[in-house]
Design a protein around this motif. Structure first.
Motif, PDB file in Angstrom:
ATOM      1  N   UNK A 355       0.832  -1.198   0.000  1.00  0.00           N
ATOM      2  CA  UNK A 355       0.000   0.000   0.000  1.00  0.00           C
ATOM      3  C   UNK A 355       0.867   1.249   0.000  1.00  0.00           C
ATOM      4  N   UNK A 356       0.576   2.155  -0.918  1.00  0.00           N
ATOM      5  CA  UNK A 356       1.317   3.415  -1.026  1.00  0.00           C
ATOM      6  C   UNK A 356       0.570   4.554  -0.353  1.00  0.00           C
ATOM      7  N   UNK A 357      -0.737   4.667  -0.622  1.00  0.00           N
ATOM      8  CA  UNK A 357      -1.523   5.725   0.024  1.00  0.00           C
ATOM      9  C   UNK A 357      -3.003   5.390  -0.046  1.00  0.00           C
ATOM     10  N   UNK A 358      -3.746   5.935   0.899  1.00  0.00           N
ATOM     11  CA  UNK A 358      -5.200   5.855   0.910  1.00  0.00           C
ATOM     12  C   UNK A 358      -5.744   7.268   1.077  1.00  0.00           C
ATOM     13  N   UNK A 359      -6.672   7.641   0.206  1.00  0.00           N
ATOM     14  CA  UNK A 359      -7.235   8.990   0.217  1.00  0.00           C
ATOM     15  C   UNK A 359      -8.749   8.883   0.113  1.00  0.00           C
ATOM     16  N   UNK A 360      -9.474   9.628   0.927  1.00  0.00           N
ATOM     17  CA  UNK A 360     -10.936   9.645   0.842  1.00  0.00           C
ATOM     18  C   UNK A 360     -11.446  11.012   1.264  1.00  0.00           C
ATOM     19  N   UNK A 361     -12.724  11.250   1.006  1.00  0.00           N
ATOM     20  CA  UNK A 361     -13.339  12.512   1.425  1.00  0.00           C
ATOM     21  C   UNK A 361     -14.781  12.255   1.835  1.00  0.00           C
ATOM     22  N   UNK A 362     -15.574  13.290   1.892  1.00  0.00           N
ATOM     23  CA  UNK A 362     -16.898  13.181   2.505  1.00  0.00           C
ATOM     24  C   UNK A 362     -17.954  12.545   1.602  1.00  0.00           C
ATOM     25  N   UNK A 363     -17.790  12.585   0.287  1.00  0.00           N
ATOM     26  CA  UNK A 363     -18.795  12.010  -0.598  1.00  0.00           C
ATOM     27  C   UNK A 363     -20.113  12.770  -0.536  1.00  0.00           C
ATOM     28  N   UNK A 364     -21.218  12.057  -0.738  1.00  0.00           N
ATOM     29  CA  UNK A 364     -22.537  12.675  -0.662  1.00  0.00           C
ATOM     30  C   UNK A 364     -23.001  13.246  -1.990  1.00  0.00           C
ATOM     31  N   UNK A 365     -24.172  13.893  -1.962  1.00  0.00           N
ATOM     32  CA  UNK A 365     -24.801  14.425  -3.171  1.00  0.00           C
ATOM     33  C   UNK A 365     -24.459  15.882  -3.445  1.00  0.00           C
ATOM     34  N   UNK A 366     -23.856  16.585  -2.493  1.00  0.00           N
ATOM     35  CA  UNK A 366     -23.708  18.039  -2.580  1.00  0.00           C
ATOM     36  C   UNK A 366     -23.011  18.478  -3.852  1.00  0.00           C
ATOM     37  N   UNK A 367     -21.830  17.915  -4.129  1.00  0.00           N
ATOM     38  CA  UNK A 367     -21.056  18.354  -5.289  1.00  0.00           C
ATOM     39  C   UNK A 367     -21.765  18.014  -6.594  1.00  0.00           C
ATOM     40  N   UNK A 368     -22.442  16.883  -6.641  1.00  0.00           N
ATOM     41  CA  UNK A 368     -23.111  16.465  -7.876  1.00  0.00           C
ATOM     42  C   UNK A 368     -24.291  17.379  -8.182  1.00  0.00           C
TER      43      UNK A 368
END
Length: 442
Positions: A355-368
């Motif tokens: 494993x080199x890196x793991x990246x995530x964020x909040x997700x959800x419908x807002x940006x879409x």
């Protein structure tokens, strides 16, 4: 620590910096994407609020209503549902959040007749998705349609045609296309970060209960069964169909492949930069429950593309354990490593599975939702434009057709249509109730 636990840890760490990165990626894409609906696009004035009607509010529609209420450039002015209980509940929810009581309706046609509504959100059962989209475009409305964008391949073609003919913004609710960390991960796949990528694996695992054996009974007072069926050929009401089990009945749903597979297949196709396959085969069956379900509960589909790339789908509706200890995901396999999309982000591995890196964020419908509103204002095509949505949804239709015909489909890679297979070609479209063919609205 499992990969899922790592995602939860890294989600917290990424929120501060990752949102800024994702916003930059979204902005860069918006500047680069100069494609518009047409040169004669009558885009709304920037900042003008869009008056939105939500069509179908029993479940997903109510969640989307909350997202549109939270957007400063949108007002939810109407909720429409054939279930009067759901309509009243959603109206009360909208009023509680926005301090304005929306109108309620049961018939989409009356909603579309209103000149004061700019856009509709289609969150109905699948057999209504494309017909409502086409009707909305013809009525001059912009359309946010939930996945899958169509119930048949032919309907997807019609929806694209309607959007272009009436010059409307039409966007599918494949919200992962707007999540910053996933955008970043897809860019890494496309840029060669894991070398030459030839294969993407997609999956969805769950432990669904039996839907039982339905009994024909009188229609509940709160349900307009005639409108619920809408375009679908008429059948008697049974007590185990509404509001969710229609997913597993061919006249209304597309099985798990169209229910959740569409999200993962869309990411896989996006990452591999492919359009139509040239060969599709499927296996599996209905193994777990002795009930009314018609669609498979165990399914494997292989899509081969002319670019010498392959996507596979695995759907198991009775065993929740999936690859990487996660129920749903996509893994991209390259000559120099692997990138796995899980949850709201990705994990990058080298070519020795380190494993080199793991990246995530909040997700959800807002940006879409913000993307949808911005495209109405600007006239540019959204990241999940109906043409892209149709190409991804078509993979679901082709997988189901291959399964239902027990055959390997040979596909014209220029059109996506099965070749030399009359049964498969007949399944490209469907029969409609008299007067309800979407073509009548175009």
């Amino acid at each position: 620590m499992s990969l899922h636990q790592q995602h939860q840890r890294d989600r917290r760490l990424f929120l501060q910096g990752g949102v800024a990165i994702g916003a930059s990626l979204l902005s860069r894409r918006a500047v680069a994407d100069t494609s518009t609906r047409s040169e004669s696009s009558s885009a709304a004035t920037s900042g003008e609020k869009q008056r939105v009607a939500i069509i179908g509010v029993n479940n997903r529609g109510s969640a989307l209503a909350k997202g549109f209420i939270a957007n400063p450039d949108a007002d939810v002015v109407c909720v429409c549902d054939v279930d009067s209980r759901a309509g009243e509940k959603a109206a009360a929810m909208v009023e509680g959040l926005s301090k304005q009581r929306p109108d309620t309706a049961t018939d989409i046609r009356k909603v579309l007749d209103r000149s004061d509504i700019d856009a509709i959100v289609v969150a109905t059962p699948n057999h209504w998705h494309a017909p409502a989209t086409i009707m909305g475009c013809a009525a001059g409305k912009h359309v946010y349609v939930e996945k899958p964008c169509s119930h048949t391949a032919q309907e997807g073609e019609w929806a694209v045609e309607a959007a272009r003919k009436h010059n409307r913004t039409v966007m599918m609710g494949s919200q992962r296309r707007s999540w910053p960390a996933i955008i970043q991960g897809i860019e890494m796949v496309q840029s060669g970060r894991i070398g030459k990528v030839s294969y993407a694996r997609t999956w969805y695992n769950n432990r669904r209960a039996s839907i039982g054996i339905g009994k024909q009974t009188s229609v509940p007072q709160w349900l307009d069964w005639e409108l619920w069926q809408g375009p679908a050929p008429r059948q008697p009401y049974v007590d185990n169909l509404v509001h969710y089990n229609w997913h597993w009945k061919w006249p209304y749903g597309n099985g798990e492949l169209g229910n959740n597979g569409i999200h993962m297949l869309d990411l896989a196709r996006w990452g591999l930069q492919v359009t139509y396959p040239n060969r599709v085969n499927a296996g599996g069956g209905k193994y777990r429950h002795d009930d009314d379900q018609e669609t498979p509960d165990t399914m494997m589909v292989t899509y081969d593309f002319p670019e010498a790339k392959t996507i596979t789908w695995e759907g198991i509706s009775w065993s929740p354990m999936g690859p990487y200890d996660d129920q749903v995901g996509v893994s991209f396999h390259g000559s120099e490593g692997t990138l796995v999309v899980l949850g709201t982000g990705y994990t990058l591995f080298d070519d020795h599975n380190k494993e080199i890196e793991t990246v995530s964020d909040a997700g959800g419908d807002t940006a879409h939702i913000a993307e949808f509103i911005d495209c109405i204002h600007s006239g540019r095509l959204p990241n999940a434009d109906i043409a892209e949505a149709h190409r991804s949804t078509l993979l679901c239709h082709l997988g189901n057709i291959a399964y239902r015909t027990s055959s390997t489909l040979h596909i014209d890679p220029a059109t996506g249509k099965p070749q030399d297979h009359p049964d498969a070609q007949r399944m490209w479209g469907r029969d409609y109730a008299e007067g309800w063919s979407p073509q009548l609205s175009m």
